[in-house]
Design an enzyme around this catalytic site. Structure first.
Site, mmCIF file in Angstrom:
data_model
loop_
_atom_site.group_PDB
_atom_site.id
_atom_site.type_symbol
_atom_site.label_atom_id
_atom_site.label_comp_id
_atom_site.label_asym_id
_atom_site.label_seq_id
_atom_site.Cartn_x
_atom_site.Cartn_y
_atom_site.Cartn_z
ATOM 1 C CD GLU A 215 6.841 -3.212 -10.648
ATOM 2 O OE1 GLU A 215 7.828 -3.347 -11.405
ATOM 3 O OE2 GLU A 215 6.671 -3.920 -9.651
ATOM 4 C CB CYS A 249 9.052 -0.641 -18.816
ATOM 5 S SG CYS A 249 7.965 -1.999 -18.350
#
Length: 478
Positions: A215, A249
Protein backbone atom coordinates in the site's frame (compact mmCIF):
# COMPACT_ATOMS: atom_id res chain seq x y z
CA UNK A 1 5.75 -5.40 26.71
CA UNK A 2 5.32 -8.99 25.64
CA UNK A 3 8.24 -11.40 26.13
CA UNK A 4 10.80 -8.71 25.30
CA UNK A 5 13.81 -11.00 25.58
CA UNK A 6 12.60 -13.36 22.89
CA UNK A 7 14.45 -13.05 19.58
CA UNK A 8 12.64 -12.41 16.32
CA UNK A 9 13.08 -16.01 15.21
CA UNK A 10 11.81 -17.32 18.55
CA UNK A 11 8.67 -15.22 18.30
CA UNK A 12 8.04 -16.33 14.73
CA UNK A 13 8.64 -19.99 15.64
CA UNK A 14 6.18 -19.68 18.53
CA UNK A 15 3.49 -18.23 16.29
CA UNK A 16 4.13 -20.81 13.59
CA UNK A 17 3.75 -23.64 16.09
CA UNK A 18 0.48 -22.11 17.22
CA UNK A 19 -0.78 -21.81 13.68
CA UNK A 20 0.07 -25.43 12.91
CA UNK A 21 -1.94 -26.49 15.94
CA UNK A 22 -5.05 -25.14 14.21
CA UNK A 23 -6.14 -22.95 17.11
CA UNK A 24 -6.81 -19.94 14.85
CA UNK A 25 -9.01 -21.84 12.39
CA UNK A 26 -12.40 -22.01 14.20
CA UNK A 27 -14.85 -19.18 13.71
CA UNK A 28 -15.33 -18.75 17.46
CA UNK A 29 -11.62 -18.12 18.06
CA UNK A 30 -11.47 -15.53 15.30
CA UNK A 31 -14.61 -13.82 16.60
CA UNK A 32 -13.25 -13.74 20.15
CA UNK A 33 -10.02 -12.12 19.03
CA UNK A 34 -11.92 -9.54 16.96
CA UNK A 35 -14.09 -8.75 19.99
CA UNK A 36 -10.96 -8.38 22.11
CA UNK A 37 -9.45 -6.01 19.55
CA UNK A 38 -12.67 -4.02 19.62
CA UNK A 39 -12.35 -3.76 23.41
CA UNK A 40 -8.73 -2.62 23.05
CA UNK A 41 -9.78 0.34 20.93
CA UNK A 42 -12.91 1.25 22.88
CA UNK A 43 -11.35 0.98 26.35
CA UNK A 44 -8.18 2.90 25.48
CA UNK A 45 -9.54 5.68 23.30
CA UNK A 46 -8.05 8.45 25.46
CA UNK A 47 -4.63 6.80 25.58
CA UNK A 48 -4.73 6.45 21.81
CA UNK A 49 -5.65 10.11 21.36
CA UNK A 50 -2.83 11.17 23.71
CA UNK A 51 -0.26 9.10 21.83
CA UNK A 52 -1.36 10.45 18.45
CA UNK A 53 -1.21 14.01 19.73
CA UNK A 54 2.27 13.44 21.09
CA UNK A 55 3.49 11.94 17.81
CA UNK A 56 1.71 14.11 15.24
CA UNK A 57 -0.06 16.87 17.19
CA UNK A 58 -3.28 15.34 15.86
CA UNK A 59 -6.48 17.08 16.93
CA UNK A 60 -8.97 14.87 18.75
CA UNK A 61 -11.41 15.18 15.85
CA UNK A 62 -8.91 13.82 13.33
CA UNK A 63 -7.67 11.08 15.68
CA UNK A 64 -11.18 9.81 16.31
CA UNK A 65 -12.31 10.03 12.70
CA UNK A 66 -9.25 8.69 10.88
CA UNK A 67 -7.67 6.35 13.43
CA UNK A 68 -10.24 5.14 15.94
CA UNK A 69 -13.59 5.17 14.15
CA UNK A 70 -12.28 3.77 10.88
CA UNK A 71 -10.81 0.85 12.87
CA UNK A 72 -14.04 0.30 14.79
CA UNK A 73 -16.07 0.35 11.57
CA UNK A 74 -13.85 -2.27 9.98
CA UNK A 75 -14.16 -4.41 13.10
CA UNK A 76 -17.95 -4.10 13.12
CA UNK A 77 -18.06 -4.99 9.43
CA UNK A 78 -15.79 -8.03 9.84
CA UNK A 79 -17.66 -9.35 12.87
CA UNK A 80 -21.01 -8.94 11.11
CA UNK A 81 -19.86 -10.80 7.99
CA UNK A 82 -17.26 -13.28 9.27
CA UNK A 83 -19.51 -16.35 9.13
CA UNK A 84 -20.55 -15.59 5.56
CA UNK A 85 -16.96 -14.97 4.46
CA UNK A 86 -15.85 -18.30 5.90
CA UNK A 87 -18.49 -20.37 4.11
CA UNK A 88 -17.34 -22.51 1.16
CA UNK A 89 -18.32 -21.10 -2.22
CA UNK A 90 -20.34 -23.53 -4.34
CA UNK A 91 -21.60 -21.22 -7.09
CA UNK A 92 -18.99 -22.16 -9.64
CA UNK A 93 -19.18 -23.37 -13.23
CA UNK A 94 -19.46 -27.09 -13.89
CA UNK A 95 -19.70 -29.07 -17.10
CA UNK A 96 -21.33 -32.39 -17.97
CA UNK A 97 -18.28 -34.37 -16.88
CA UNK A 98 -18.36 -32.86 -13.37
CA UNK A 99 -22.11 -32.31 -12.87
CA UNK A 100 -22.30 -35.03 -10.17
CA UNK A 101 -19.17 -33.87 -8.32
CA UNK A 102 -18.89 -31.70 -5.23
CA UNK A 103 -16.92 -28.63 -6.39
CA UNK A 104 -16.26 -25.66 -4.12
CA UNK A 105 -13.79 -23.01 -2.99
CA UNK A 106 -12.48 -22.85 0.58
CA UNK A 107 -10.93 -19.72 2.08
CA UNK A 108 -8.03 -20.93 4.22
CA UNK A 109 -5.59 -18.90 6.34
CA UNK A 110 -2.11 -18.39 4.94
CA UNK A 111 -0.10 -18.88 8.14
CA UNK A 112 2.14 -16.38 9.91
CA UNK A 113 1.91 -12.95 8.27
CA UNK A 114 3.97 -9.80 8.76
CA UNK A 115 2.25 -6.40 8.92
CA UNK A 116 4.49 -3.33 8.64
CA UNK A 117 2.74 -0.07 9.46
CA UNK A 118 3.37 3.56 8.53
CA UNK A 119 3.79 6.68 10.65
CA UNK A 120 1.15 8.97 9.16
CA UNK A 121 -1.75 6.90 10.52
CA UNK A 122 0.20 4.80 13.02
CA UNK A 123 -2.83 3.13 14.60
CA UNK A 124 -5.22 2.29 11.79
CA UNK A 125 -2.51 1.29 9.29
CA UNK A 126 -1.54 -1.48 11.72
CA UNK A 127 -4.94 -2.44 13.09
CA UNK A 128 -6.96 -2.56 9.85
CA UNK A 129 -4.66 -5.17 8.27
CA UNK A 130 -4.68 -6.99 11.62
CA UNK A 131 -8.50 -7.14 11.55
CA UNK A 132 -8.27 -8.82 8.15
CA UNK A 133 -5.51 -11.20 9.23
CA UNK A 134 -7.46 -12.29 12.33
CA UNK A 135 -10.70 -12.69 10.39
CA UNK A 136 -8.92 -14.90 7.87
CA UNK A 137 -7.48 -17.10 10.64
CA UNK A 138 -3.80 -16.15 10.55
CA UNK A 139 -1.16 -15.49 13.18
CA UNK A 140 0.48 -12.09 12.79
CA UNK A 141 3.67 -10.20 13.59
CA UNK A 142 3.08 -6.46 13.84
CA UNK A 143 5.85 -3.96 13.14
CA UNK A 144 4.61 -0.43 13.95
CA UNK A 145 6.46 2.63 12.71
CA UNK A 146 9.29 3.62 15.03
CA UNK A 147 8.87 7.25 13.93
CA UNK A 148 5.71 7.57 16.04
CA UNK A 149 7.21 6.28 19.26
CA UNK A 150 4.27 7.00 21.56
CA UNK A 151 1.84 5.05 19.41
CA UNK A 152 4.39 2.30 18.83
CA UNK A 153 4.89 1.80 22.57
CA UNK A 154 1.16 1.92 23.25
CA UNK A 155 0.52 -0.84 20.70
CA UNK A 156 3.33 -2.91 22.17
CA UNK A 157 1.73 -2.62 25.60
CA UNK A 158 -1.89 -3.16 24.64
CA UNK A 159 -1.80 -5.91 22.00
CA UNK A 160 -0.52 -8.64 24.39
CA UNK A 161 -3.05 -7.58 27.04
CA UNK A 162 -6.02 -8.09 24.74
CA UNK A 163 -4.98 -10.65 22.12
CA UNK A 164 -3.47 -14.12 22.31
CA UNK A 165 0.30 -13.81 22.78
CA UNK A 166 0.76 -17.16 21.08
CA UNK A 167 -0.92 -15.87 17.91
CA UNK A 168 -0.06 -12.16 17.68
CA UNK A 169 3.11 -10.27 18.55
CA UNK A 170 4.40 -6.71 18.31
CA UNK A 171 8.07 -6.27 17.42
CA UNK A 172 9.47 -2.77 17.82
CA UNK A 173 12.66 -1.24 16.46
CA UNK A 174 14.16 0.81 13.66
CA UNK A 175 15.12 0.21 10.06
CA UNK A 176 17.85 -2.31 10.90
CA UNK A 177 15.43 -4.35 13.00
CA UNK A 178 12.99 -4.39 10.10
CA UNK A 179 15.72 -5.56 7.73
CA UNK A 180 16.57 -8.36 10.13
CA UNK A 181 12.91 -9.28 10.45
CA UNK A 182 12.52 -9.52 6.69
CA UNK A 183 15.19 -12.22 6.52
CA UNK A 184 12.70 -14.61 8.09
CA UNK A 185 10.14 -16.57 6.11
CA UNK A 186 6.56 -15.35 6.30
CA UNK A 187 3.43 -16.52 4.53
CA UNK A 188 2.48 -12.98 3.53
CA UNK A 189 3.95 -9.52 3.97
CA UNK A 190 1.67 -6.50 4.18
CA UNK A 191 3.47 -3.16 3.94
CA UNK A 192 2.26 0.43 3.99
CA UNK A 193 4.76 3.15 3.16
CA UNK A 194 7.09 4.50 0.51
CA UNK A 195 8.02 3.10 -2.88
CA UNK A 196 11.71 3.07 -1.91
CA UNK A 197 11.16 0.76 1.04
CA UNK A 198 8.65 -1.30 -0.94
CA UNK A 199 11.38 -2.26 -3.39
CA UNK A 200 13.57 -3.56 -0.58
CA UNK A 201 10.63 -5.54 0.78
CA UNK A 202 10.06 -7.17 -2.59
CA UNK A 203 13.75 -8.13 -2.72
CA UNK A 204 13.56 -9.61 0.78
CA UNK A 205 10.40 -11.54 -0.07
CA UNK A 206 11.79 -12.99 -3.31
CA UNK A 207 14.08 -15.71 -1.83
CA UNK A 208 11.13 -17.14 0.10
CA UNK A 209 8.63 -16.57 -2.74
CA UNK A 210 6.52 -14.72 -0.17
CA UNK A 211 3.44 -12.92 -1.55
CA UNK A 212 3.20 -9.24 -0.66
CA UNK A 213 0.63 -6.50 -0.45
CA UNK A 214 2.06 -3.03 -0.96
CA UNK A 215 0.00 0.00 0.00
CA UNK A 216 2.06 2.90 -1.32
CA UNK A 217 1.21 6.39 -2.47
CA UNK A 218 2.01 8.70 -5.32
CA UNK A 219 0.86 12.04 -6.60
CA UNK A 220 -2.93 11.86 -6.47
CA UNK A 221 -4.44 14.55 -8.73
CA UNK A 222 -7.54 16.64 -8.13
CA UNK A 223 -8.95 17.57 -11.52
CA UNK A 224 -11.44 20.46 -11.35
CA UNK A 225 -13.22 21.06 -14.64
CA UNK A 226 -16.42 22.41 -16.11
CA UNK A 227 -19.24 23.97 -14.15
CA UNK A 228 -18.62 23.69 -10.43
CA UNK A 229 -19.81 25.19 -7.15
CA UNK A 230 -16.50 26.83 -6.23
CA UNK A 231 -17.30 27.38 -2.55
CA UNK A 232 -18.24 23.75 -1.97
CA UNK A 233 -15.27 22.54 -3.98
CA UNK A 234 -12.88 24.74 -1.96
CA UNK A 235 -14.17 23.34 1.33
CA UNK A 236 -13.89 19.71 0.27
CA UNK A 237 -10.51 20.28 -1.34
CA UNK A 238 -9.07 22.07 1.71
CA UNK A 239 -10.37 19.48 4.11
CA UNK A 240 -9.01 16.50 2.19
CA UNK A 241 -5.67 18.19 1.40
CA UNK A 242 -4.84 19.64 4.83
CA UNK A 243 -6.37 16.87 6.96
CA UNK A 244 -3.56 15.33 9.03
CA UNK A 245 -1.39 18.26 7.85
CA UNK A 246 -1.38 16.85 4.34
CA UNK A 247 0.37 13.70 5.54
CA UNK A 248 -2.05 11.28 3.88
CA UNK A 249 -1.23 8.87 1.08
CA UNK A 250 -4.61 9.66 -0.50
CA UNK A 251 -4.47 13.45 -0.04
CA UNK A 252 -4.89 15.49 -3.23
CA UNK A 253 -1.28 16.11 -4.19
CA UNK A 254 -1.94 18.79 -6.79
CA UNK A 255 -4.80 20.51 -8.63
CA UNK A 256 -5.37 20.53 -12.39
CA UNK A 257 -7.75 23.19 -13.66
CA UNK A 258 -8.17 25.92 -16.26
CA UNK A 259 -6.87 29.43 -15.59
CA UNK A 260 -10.45 30.66 -15.26
CA UNK A 261 -11.26 28.04 -12.62
CA UNK A 262 -7.99 28.79 -10.80
CA UNK A 263 -8.81 32.48 -10.57
CA UNK A 264 -12.22 31.68 -9.09
CA UNK A 265 -10.83 29.02 -6.79
CA UNK A 266 -8.07 31.05 -5.09
CA UNK A 267 -10.28 33.50 -3.16
CA UNK A 268 -12.51 30.60 -2.13
CA UNK A 269 -9.46 28.72 -0.82
CA UNK A 270 -8.32 31.77 1.16
CA UNK A 271 -11.74 32.22 2.69
CA UNK A 272 -12.05 28.50 3.48
CA UNK A 273 -8.64 28.26 5.13
CA UNK A 274 -9.39 31.30 7.27
CA UNK A 275 -12.72 29.75 8.29
CA UNK A 276 -11.07 26.40 9.06
CA UNK A 277 -7.95 27.55 10.91
CA UNK A 278 -8.35 31.27 11.65
CA UNK A 279 -6.04 34.12 10.62
CA UNK A 280 -3.02 32.26 12.06
CA UNK A 281 -3.25 28.52 11.30
CA UNK A 282 -0.16 27.96 13.43
CA UNK A 283 -2.18 28.91 16.50
CA UNK A 284 -5.14 26.70 15.60
CA UNK A 285 -5.75 23.60 17.70
CA UNK A 286 -7.03 21.94 14.54
CA UNK A 287 -3.75 22.14 12.62
CA UNK A 288 -1.28 19.32 13.18
CA UNK A 289 2.47 19.28 12.75
CA UNK A 290 5.00 17.57 10.50
CA UNK A 291 6.09 14.33 12.10
CA UNK A 292 9.88 14.90 12.45
CA UNK A 293 12.47 17.64 11.79
CA UNK A 294 13.77 15.59 8.86
CA UNK A 295 10.37 15.46 7.20
CA UNK A 296 9.87 19.19 7.91
CA UNK A 297 13.20 20.04 6.26
CA UNK A 298 12.34 17.95 3.19
CA UNK A 299 9.10 19.89 2.66
CA UNK A 300 10.73 23.28 3.22
CA UNK A 301 13.47 22.38 0.73
CA UNK A 302 10.87 21.41 -1.89
CA UNK A 303 9.07 24.69 -1.33
CA UNK A 304 12.28 26.71 -1.62
CA UNK A 305 13.26 24.97 -4.87
CA UNK A 306 9.86 25.46 -6.47
CA UNK A 307 9.55 28.03 -9.21
CA UNK A 308 5.84 28.37 -8.53
CA UNK A 309 4.32 31.50 -7.02
CA UNK A 310 3.14 31.23 -3.40
CA UNK A 311 -0.29 32.88 -3.21
CA UNK A 312 -1.51 31.47 0.13
CA UNK A 313 0.57 30.62 3.19
CA UNK A 314 4.24 29.79 2.73
CA UNK A 315 5.27 30.34 6.36
CA UNK A 316 7.00 27.76 8.55
CA UNK A 317 8.62 27.30 11.97
CA UNK A 318 11.33 24.77 12.55
CA UNK A 319 11.04 24.73 16.36
CA UNK A 320 7.61 23.10 16.34
CA UNK A 321 7.75 21.58 12.82
CA UNK A 322 4.97 23.85 11.53
CA UNK A 323 4.25 24.57 7.89
CA UNK A 324 1.31 26.79 7.02
CA UNK A 325 -1.31 25.59 4.55
CA UNK A 326 0.29 26.73 1.32
CA UNK A 327 -1.01 27.13 -2.23
CA UNK A 328 1.15 27.85 -5.29
CA UNK A 329 0.24 28.77 -8.86
CA UNK A 330 2.20 28.91 -12.11
CA UNK A 331 3.63 25.47 -11.31
CA UNK A 332 5.06 23.52 -14.24
CA UNK A 333 5.33 19.77 -14.76
CA UNK A 334 9.12 20.00 -14.27
CA UNK A 335 8.84 21.86 -10.95
CA UNK A 336 10.52 20.50 -7.82
CA UNK A 337 7.08 20.02 -6.23
CA UNK A 338 6.02 17.72 -9.06
CA UNK A 339 8.89 15.22 -8.91
CA UNK A 340 7.71 13.23 -5.89
CA UNK A 341 4.75 12.89 -3.57
CA UNK A 342 4.53 16.04 -1.44
CA UNK A 343 3.06 14.49 1.72
CA UNK A 344 2.56 17.81 3.47
CA UNK A 345 0.37 20.95 3.53
CA UNK A 346 1.58 22.29 0.18
CA UNK A 347 -0.82 22.44 -2.78
CA UNK A 348 0.47 23.25 -6.30
CA UNK A 349 -2.04 24.32 -8.95
CA UNK A 350 -1.26 23.48 -12.57
CA UNK A 351 -3.30 24.95 -15.39
CA UNK A 352 -4.63 23.13 -18.44
CA UNK A 353 -6.85 24.34 -21.27
CA UNK A 354 -9.08 21.36 -21.98
CA UNK A 355 -10.50 18.16 -20.55
CA UNK A 356 -8.36 16.14 -22.95
CA UNK A 357 -5.18 17.95 -21.89
CA UNK A 358 -5.92 17.23 -18.23
CA UNK A 359 -6.53 13.55 -18.90
CA UNK A 360 -3.35 13.37 -20.97
CA UNK A 361 -1.36 14.95 -18.13
CA UNK A 362 -2.70 12.42 -15.61
CA UNK A 363 -1.92 9.52 -17.93
CA UNK A 364 1.68 10.66 -18.44
CA UNK A 365 2.36 10.22 -14.74
CA UNK A 366 2.62 7.06 -12.65
CA UNK A 367 -0.76 5.63 -11.72
CA UNK A 368 -1.83 7.35 -8.47
CA UNK A 369 -3.33 5.81 -5.35
CA UNK A 370 -6.38 8.04 -5.72
CA UNK A 371 -7.87 10.27 -8.40
CA UNK A 372 -10.35 13.05 -7.65
CA UNK A 373 -12.57 14.87 -10.12
CA UNK A 374 -14.64 17.89 -9.11
CA UNK A 375 -17.39 18.84 -11.53
CA UNK A 376 -21.14 19.39 -11.55
CA UNK A 377 -21.16 17.83 -15.01
CA UNK A 378 -21.64 14.08 -14.82
CA UNK A 379 -20.15 13.67 -18.28
CA UNK A 380 -16.87 15.21 -17.09
CA UNK A 381 -16.60 12.86 -14.11
CA UNK A 382 -17.48 9.84 -16.25
CA UNK A 383 -15.05 10.80 -19.00
CA UNK A 384 -12.13 11.09 -16.58
CA UNK A 385 -13.11 7.83 -14.86
CA UNK A 386 -13.29 5.96 -18.17
CA UNK A 387 -10.01 7.29 -19.55
CA UNK A 388 -7.64 7.03 -16.56
CA UNK A 389 -6.36 4.44 -14.12
CA UNK A 390 -5.83 4.81 -10.36
CA UNK A 391 -6.00 2.79 -7.19
CA UNK A 392 -9.25 4.45 -6.14
CA UNK A 393 -11.54 7.13 -7.52
CA UNK A 394 -13.80 9.72 -5.93
CA UNK A 395 -15.95 12.30 -7.66
CA UNK A 396 -16.59 15.63 -5.94
CA UNK A 397 -14.77 14.86 -2.70
CA UNK A 398 -11.46 13.62 -1.38
CA UNK A 399 -10.25 10.85 0.95
CA UNK A 400 -13.73 9.71 2.04
CA UNK A 401 -13.86 6.73 -0.36
CA UNK A 402 -11.25 4.93 1.76
CA UNK A 403 -13.50 4.95 4.83
CA UNK A 404 -16.11 2.60 3.35
CA UNK A 405 -15.37 -1.06 4.27
CA UNK A 406 -17.29 -2.32 1.27
CA UNK A 407 -14.85 -0.74 -1.19
CA UNK A 408 -11.40 -2.24 -1.86
CA UNK A 409 -8.56 0.07 -0.91
CA UNK A 410 -5.26 -0.34 -2.72
CA UNK A 411 -3.00 0.94 -5.44
CA UNK A 412 -2.13 0.00 -8.99
CA UNK A 413 1.24 0.13 -10.68
CA UNK A 414 3.62 2.36 -8.76
CA UNK A 415 0.98 3.14 -6.12
CA UNK A 416 0.89 -0.44 -4.89
CA UNK A 417 -0.41 -3.95 -5.36
CA UNK A 418 -3.22 -5.77 -3.63
CA UNK A 419 -6.07 -4.33 -1.58
CA UNK A 420 -7.81 -4.56 1.76
CA UNK A 421 -10.65 -3.15 3.93
CA UNK A 422 -13.67 -5.31 4.70
CA UNK A 423 -14.04 -8.47 2.60
CA UNK A 424 -11.07 -7.42 0.48
CA UNK A 425 -8.71 -7.71 3.46
CA UNK A 426 -10.14 -11.12 4.33
CA UNK A 427 -9.44 -12.25 0.76
CA UNK A 428 -5.90 -10.82 0.85
CA UNK A 429 -5.02 -12.91 3.89
CA UNK A 430 -6.78 -16.06 2.64
CA UNK A 431 -5.84 -18.79 0.20
CA UNK A 432 -8.70 -19.63 -2.14
CA UNK A 433 -8.39 -23.40 -2.31
CA UNK A 434 -10.19 -25.03 -5.22
CA UNK A 435 -11.68 -28.34 -4.10
CA UNK A 436 -13.36 -31.21 -5.91
CA UNK A 437 -14.82 -34.38 -4.40
CA UNK A 438 -15.57 -36.69 -7.29
CA UNK A 439 -18.54 -38.97 -7.53
CA UNK A 440 -18.24 -42.59 -8.60
CA UNK A 441 -21.29 -42.07 -10.77
CA UNK A 442 -21.10 -41.27 -14.47
CA UNK A 443 -18.11 -43.55 -14.87
CA UNK A 444 -19.40 -44.10 -18.37
CA UNK A 445 -18.26 -40.55 -19.12
CA UNK A 446 -14.99 -40.87 -17.24
CA UNK A 447 -13.85 -43.96 -19.13
CA UNK A 448 -13.54 -41.77 -22.19
CA UNK A 449 -10.26 -40.38 -20.81
CA UNK A 450 -8.55 -43.74 -20.26
CA UNK A 451 -6.10 -45.39 -22.70
CA UNK A 452 -6.13 -46.74 -25.27
CA UNK A 453 -6.95 -43.29 -26.66
CA UNK A 454 -9.14 -42.81 -29.71
CA UNK A 455 -10.44 -39.89 -31.72
CA UNK A 456 -13.97 -41.14 -30.99
CA UNK A 457 -13.45 -40.85 -27.20
CA UNK A 458 -11.67 -37.51 -27.60
CA UNK A 459 -14.62 -36.07 -29.47
CA UNK A 460 -17.09 -37.11 -26.79
CA UNK A 461 -14.80 -35.88 -24.03
CA UNK A 462 -14.42 -32.49 -25.64
CA UNK A 463 -18.19 -32.24 -25.88
CA UNK A 464 -18.66 -33.24 -22.22
CA UNK A 465 -16.11 -30.72 -20.91
CA UNK A 466 -17.03 -27.73 -23.05
CA UNK A 467 -18.40 -24.71 -21.15
CA UNK A 468 -21.32 -23.75 -23.36
CA UNK A 469 -24.89 -24.78 -23.80
CA UNK A 470 -24.87 -28.43 -24.76
CA UNK A 471 -27.42 -30.58 -26.50
CA UNK A 472 -28.38 -32.14 -23.15
CA UNK A 473 -29.63 -28.72 -22.01
CA UNK A 474 -26.86 -27.91 -19.60
CA UNK A 475 -24.93 -24.69 -19.35
CA UNK A 476 -21.61 -23.43 -17.98
CA UNK A 477 -22.83 -22.82 -14.41
CA UNK A 478 -24.93 -25.42 -12.59
Amino acid sequence: MQREMASQSEVIDRLRATFRSGVTFPEQFRMTQLQNLLSLVEENEQLIQDALHKDLHKPKFESVLSEIQITLNDLYFAMENLRTWMQPEYNIGKNLATRMDDCFIRREPLGVVLIIGAWNYPLHLILLPLVAAIAAGNCAILKPSEICQATEQLLAELIPKYLSQDCYAVLCGGAEDTKSLLKNKFDHIFYTGSQVVARSILLAAAPHLTPVTLELGGKSPCFIYGHIDIQKAAKRLCWSKFFNTGQSCVAPDYVLCTAQTRDALLPALRETLRTFYGPDPGASLDMGRIVTPRHWRRLVDMLEKSKGKVVIGGGSREEDRYIAPTVLVDVQESDALMQEEIFGPILPILTIESLEEGIDYINRQEKPLALYVFSDETSVVTTVLNNTSSGGFCGNDGIVHMALPGLPFGGVGASGMGSYHGRWGFETFSHRRGCMNRSWLLERVNVLRYPPYSDYNLGWLRWATTFKKNSWGGCSVM
